[in-house]
Design a protein around this motif. Structure first.
Motif, PDB file in Angstrom:
ATOM      1  N   MET A   1       0.826  -1.205   0.000  1.00 10.96           N
ATOM      2  CA  MET A   1       0.000   0.000   0.000  1.00 10.96           C
ATOM      3  C   MET A   1       0.865   1.261   0.000  1.00 10.96           C
ATOM      4  O   MET A   1       0.618   2.202  -0.765  1.00 10.96           O
ATOM      5  N   ASN A   2       1.898   1.275   0.826  1.00 11.14           N
ATOM      6  CA  ASN A   2       2.761   2.461   0.912  1.00 11.14           C
ATOM      7  C   ASN A   2       3.616   2.645  -0.339  1.00 11.14           C
ATOM      8  O   ASN A   2       3.854   3.776  -0.769  1.00 11.14           O
ATOM      9  N   ALA A   3       4.069   1.544  -0.919  1.00 13.52           N
ATOM     10  CA  ALA A   3       4.853   1.638  -2.154  1.00 13.52           C
ATOM     11  C   ALA A   3       4.002   2.227  -3.280  1.00 13.52           C
ATOM     12  O   ALA A   3       4.470   3.095  -4.036  1.00 13.52           O
ATOM     13  N   ILE A   4       2.762   1.767  -3.387  1.00 13.79           N
ATOM     14  CA  ILE A   4       1.856   2.290  -4.413  1.00 13.79           C
ATOM     15  C   ILE A   4       1.553   3.764  -4.164  1.00 13.79           C
ATOM     16  O   ILE A   4       1.542   4.584  -5.097  1.00 13.79           O
ATOM     17  N   ALA A   5       1.328   4.126  -2.902  1.00 13.57           N
ATOM     18  CA  ALA A   5       1.015   5.516  -2.554  1.00 13.57           C
ATOM     19  C   ALA A   5       2.157   6.454  -2.948  1.00 13.57           C
ATOM     20  O   ALA A   5       1.928   7.519  -3.532  1.00 13.57           O
ATOM     21  N   ILE A   6       3.391   6.057  -2.645  1.00 11.54           N
ATOM     22  CA  ILE A   6       4.543   6.900  -2.983  1.00 11.54           C
ATOM     23  C   ILE A   6       4.689   7.035  -4.495  1.00 11.54           C
ATOM     24  O   ILE A   6       4.958   8.127  -5.018  1.00 11.54           O
TER      25      ILE A   6
ATOM     26  N   LYS B   1       2.310   6.879  -6.744  1.00 14.89           N
ATOM     27  CA  LYS B   1       1.232   7.740  -7.242  1.00 14.89           C
ATOM     28  C   LYS B   1       1.508   9.215  -6.926  1.00 14.89           C
ATOM     29  O   LYS B   1       1.242  10.096  -7.753  1.00 14.89           O
ATOM     30  N   ILE B   2       2.024   9.464  -5.727  1.00 10.52           N
ATOM     31  CA  ILE B   2       2.340  10.836  -5.329  1.00 10.52           C
ATOM     32  C   ILE B   2       3.386  11.435  -6.261  1.00 10.52           C
ATOM     33  O   ILE B   2       3.248  12.564  -6.743  1.00 10.52           O
ATOM     34  N   LEU B   3       4.441  10.666  -6.550  1.00 14.10           N
ATOM     35  CA  LEU B   3       5.520  11.163  -7.414  1.00 14.10           C
ATOM     36  C   LEU B   3       5.041  11.360  -8.851  1.00 14.10           C
ATOM     37  O   LEU B   3       5.412  12.338  -9.515  1.00 14.10           O
ATOM     38  N   LYS B   4       4.219  10.439  -9.319  1.00 14.67           N
ATOM     39  CA  LYS B   4       3.684  10.559 -10.679  1.00 14.67           C
ATOM     40  C   LYS B   4       2.789  11.785 -10.796  1.00 14.67           C
ATOM     41  O   LYS B   4       2.863  12.540 -11.786  1.00 14.67           O
ATOM     42  N   LYS B   5       1.946  12.002  -9.782  1.00 15.74           N
ATOM     43  CA  LYS B   5       1.051  13.164  -9.776  1.00 15.74           C
ATOM     44  C   LYS B   5       1.850  14.459  -9.704  1.00 15.74           C
ATOM     45  O   LYS B   5       1.525  15.454 -10.381  1.00 15.74           O
ATOM     46  N   TYR B   6       2.911  14.461  -8.905  1.00 22.41           N
ATOM     47  CA  TYR B   6       3.749  15.659  -8.760  1.00 22.41           C
ATOM     48  C   TYR B   6       4.350  16.061 -10.109  1.00 22.41           C
ATOM     49  O   TYR B   6       4.312  17.234 -10.501  1.00 22.41           O
ATOM     50  N   ASP B   7       4.916  15.095 -10.821  1.00 16.96           N
ATOM     51  CA  ASP B   7       5.529  15.390 -12.123  1.00 16.96           C
ATOM     52  C   ASP B   7       4.495  15.881 -13.130  1.00 16.96           C
ATOM     53  O   ASP B   7       4.776  16.762 -13.953  1.00 16.96           O
ATOM     54  N   LYS B   8       3.288  15.317 -13.056  1.00 13.81           N
ATOM     55  CA  LYS B   8       2.240  15.715 -13.998  1.00 13.81           C
ATOM     56  C   LYS B   8       1.774  17.151 -13.728  1.00 13.81           C
ATOM     57  O   LYS B   8       1.624  17.960 -14.654  1.00 13.81           O
TER      58      LYS B   8
ATOM     59  N   HIS C   1       3.391  19.567 -12.035  1.00 16.24           N
ATOM     60  CA  HIS C   1       4.461  20.563 -12.153  1.00 16.24           C
ATOM     61  C   HIS C   1       5.241  20.453 -13.462  1.00 16.24           C
ATOM     62  O   HIS C   1       6.206  21.203 -13.658  1.00 16.24           O
ATOM     63  N   SER C   2       4.834  19.516 -14.312  1.00 13.62           N
ATOM     64  CA  SER C   2       5.530  19.308 -15.603  1.00 13.62           C
ATOM     65  C   SER C   2       7.040  19.201 -15.395  1.00 13.62           C
ATOM     66  O   SER C   2       7.839  19.897 -16.043  1.00 13.62           O
ATOM     67  N   SER C   3       7.426  18.345 -14.476  1.00 18.09           N
ATOM     68  CA  SER C   3       8.848  18.195 -14.134  1.00 18.09           C
ATOM     69  C   SER C   3       9.235  16.727 -14.102  1.00 18.09           C
ATOM     70  O   SER C   3       8.402  15.844 -14.258  1.00 18.09           O
ATOM     71  N   ALA C   4      10.525  16.502 -13.887  1.00 18.95           N
ATOM     72  CA  ALA C   4      11.041  15.135 -13.731  1.00 18.95           C
ATOM     73  C   ALA C   4      11.559  14.926 -12.311  1.00 18.95           C
ATOM     74  O   ALA C   4      12.282  13.968 -12.038  1.00 18.95           O
ATOM     75  N   ASN C   5      11.170  15.837 -11.400  1.00 15.72           N
ATOM     76  CA  ASN C   5      11.663  15.755 -10.025  1.00 15.72           C
ATOM     77  C   ASN C   5      11.186  14.489  -9.312  1.00 15.72           C
ATOM     78  O   ASN C   5      11.904  13.902  -8.507  1.00 15.72           O
ATOM     79  N   GLY C   6       9.949  14.085  -9.593  1.00 15.35           N
ATOM     80  CA  GLY C   6       9.438  12.858  -8.992  1.00 15.35           C
ATOM     81  C   GLY C   6      10.211  11.643  -9.443  1.00 15.35           C
ATOM     82  O   GLY C   6      10.546  10.761  -8.648  1.00 15.35           O
ATOM     83  N   LYS C   7      10.521  11.607 -10.743  1.00 14.86           N
ATOM     84  CA  LYS C   7      11.309  10.504 -11.299  1.00 14.86           C
ATOM     85  C   LYS C   7      12.711  10.490 -10.703  1.00 14.86           C
ATOM     86  O   LYS C   7      13.253   9.428 -10.364  1.00 14.86           O
ATOM     87  N   ASN C   8      13.289  11.680 -10.535  1.00 18.70           N
ATOM     88  CA  ASN C   8      14.626  11.778  -9.936  1.00 18.70           C
ATOM     89  C   ASN C   8      14.606  11.350  -8.475  1.00 18.70           C
ATOM     90  O   ASN C   8      15.559  10.754  -7.979  1.00 18.70           O
ATOM     91  N   PHE C   9      13.494  11.646  -7.792  1.00 23.52           N
ATOM     92  CA  PHE C   9      13.372  11.255  -6.392  1.00 23.52           C
ATOM     93  C   PHE C   9      13.316   9.739  -6.259  1.00 23.52           C
ATOM     94  O   PHE C   9      13.867   9.171  -5.309  1.00 23.52           O
ATOM     95  N   LYS C  10      12.652   9.078  -7.199  1.00 20.19           N
ATOM     96  CA  LYS C  10      12.612   7.612  -7.196  1.00 20.19           C
ATOM     97  C   LYS C  10      14.017   7.045  -7.310  1.00 20.19           C
ATOM     98  O   LYS C  10      14.364   6.062  -6.649  1.00 20.19           O
ATOM     99  N   SER C  11      14.844   7.671  -8.152  1.00 19.08           N
ATOM    100  CA  SER C  11      16.236   7.233  -8.297  1.00 19.08           C
ATOM    101  C   SER C  11      17.002   7.443  -6.992  1.00 19.08           C
ATOM    102  O   SER C  11      17.836   6.620  -6.611  1.00 19.08           O
ATOM    103  N   LYS C  12      16.679   8.532  -6.288  1.00 24.83           N
ATOM    104  CA  LYS C  12      17.331   8.805  -5.008  1.00 24.83           C
ATOM    105  C   LYS C  12      16.926   7.768  -3.970  1.00 24.83           C
ATOM    106  O   LYS C  12      17.753   7.313  -3.165  1.00 24.83           O
ATOM    107  N   LEU C  13      15.643   7.390  -3.961  1.00 29.53           N
ATOM    108  CA  LEU C  13      15.182   6.341  -3.045  1.00 29.53           C
ATOM    109  C   LEU C  13      15.947   5.044  -3.289  1.00 29.53           C
ATOM    110  O   LEU C  13      16.332   4.342  -2.351  1.00 29.53           O
ATOM    111  N   ARG C  14      16.165   4.743  -4.578  1.00 34.42           N
ATOM    112  CA  ARG C  14      16.908   3.538  -4.933  1.00 34.42           C
ATOM    113  C   ARG C  14      18.342   3.620  -4.420  1.00 34.42           C
ATOM    114  O   ARG C  14      18.884   2.666  -3.874  1.00 34.42           O
ATOM    115  N   ALA C  15      18.960   4.787  -4.595  1.00 37.10           N
ATOM    116  CA  ALA C  15      20.347   4.976  -4.168  1.00 37.10           C
ATOM    117  C   ALA C  15      20.484   4.898  -2.648  1.00 37.10           C
ATOM    118  O   ALA C  15      21.503   4.439  -2.130  1.00 37.10           O
TER     119      ALA C  15
END
Length: 262
Positions: free
Chosen positions: A64-69, A71-78, A80-94
């Motif tokens: 549930m929490n993985a899906i929520a995060i 969705k939040i990042l996808k919505k943020y990028d949509k 704000h028309s940015s790639a910050n959410g995608k970059n944040f996912k990479s940071k979580l991985r790192a």
């Protein structure tokens, strides 16, 4: 500020999940005095159902929490028309905070498969979807079908010896190795363990340093392999024990020579 708070939230979720799963697994595979206390307790109370219910709740919690995060990042990028959410996912991985890549989730999957065959185990499998483990020596893999149609596959082949992982450890970077192979890569002896490794020791796959000290001992996964592949597990256990005795003997002989001075 937004991403700082989200990072803190992801850290808290990952910490809670690992702590709860660790406690749950200690009840299923107890060691030391705890083993005898739990055996005595089981004479009066069956805790199997409680273990299953806790496991189900943890699987739902992390999914549930993985899906929520996501969705939040996808919505943020949509928005704000940015790639910050995608970059944040990479940071979580790192930072090793990507929730569905946690080694504790593999341990929960192994726990459910170890329960398979009992009444409680069937309930666990039915809830969790299709959990399976193929120990084919060419491509050993564990497949977890989680709630919300999330499919995860984990390769169970050690990248060093190219065999099914035995007495395995998951390094902080997430890569799985046999204990003896990981010790060899970290330049420590088997009897010393991975905690004795240098902070500069690197993962053989991703080359990240400092990943050995907090490695997770995959006890449930090892129990699963022991149940499903008895002859292989026994052969590897004998070989590891012989290598550990050999290393111990050589180590103490060298220490004795150093102290005596010849």
């Amino acid at each position: 500020m937004f991403f700082t708070e989200l990072m803190r939230e992801a850290t808290d979720i990952a910490g809670c999940f690992s702590s709860r799963v660790r406690h749950l697994l200690h009840l299923h595979v107890p060691r030391g005095m705890q083993r005898y206390v739990l055996r005595l307790r089981q004479c009066f109370k069956n805790d199997q159902q409680a273990l299953v219910e806790e496991g189900l709740m943890l699987i739902e919690y992390i999914t549930m929490n993985a899906i929520a995060i996501r969705k939040i990042l996808k919505k943020y990028d949509k928005v704000h028309s940015s790639a910050n959410g995608k970059n944040f996912k990479s940071k979580l991985r790192a930072e090793h905070l990507e929730l569905l890549q946690s080694p504790w989730l593999i341990e929960l999957g192994a726990l459910s498969l170890n329960f398979k065959g009992s009444d409680d185990g069937e309930a666990f499998i039915q809830f969790s979807g299709s959990f399976s483990c193929n120990l084919d020596e060419m491509e050993p893999v564990m497949t977890l079908m989680l709630p919300h149609s999330i499919k995860l596959e984990y390769n169970l082949k050690c990248a060093i010896c190219l065999e099914i992982v035995f007495n395995s450890y998951a390094l902080s970077c997430g890569h799985l190795f046999c204990k003896s192979c990981a010790c060899s890569a970290a330049s420590v002896m088997i009897f010393q363990g991975l905690k004795a490794s240098s902070p500069d020791s690197k993962c053989p796959i991703c080359r990240e340093a400092g990943v050995y000290a907090n490695a997770v001992h995959m006890l449930e996964l090892d129990l699963l392999i022991k149940k499903r592949h008895k002859d292989y597990w026994k052969e590897r256990a004998i070989a590891e024990r012989a290598e550990m005795v050999k290393q111990s003997k050589e180590y103490w002989e060298s220490q004795t020579k150093y102290v005596v001075g010849y």
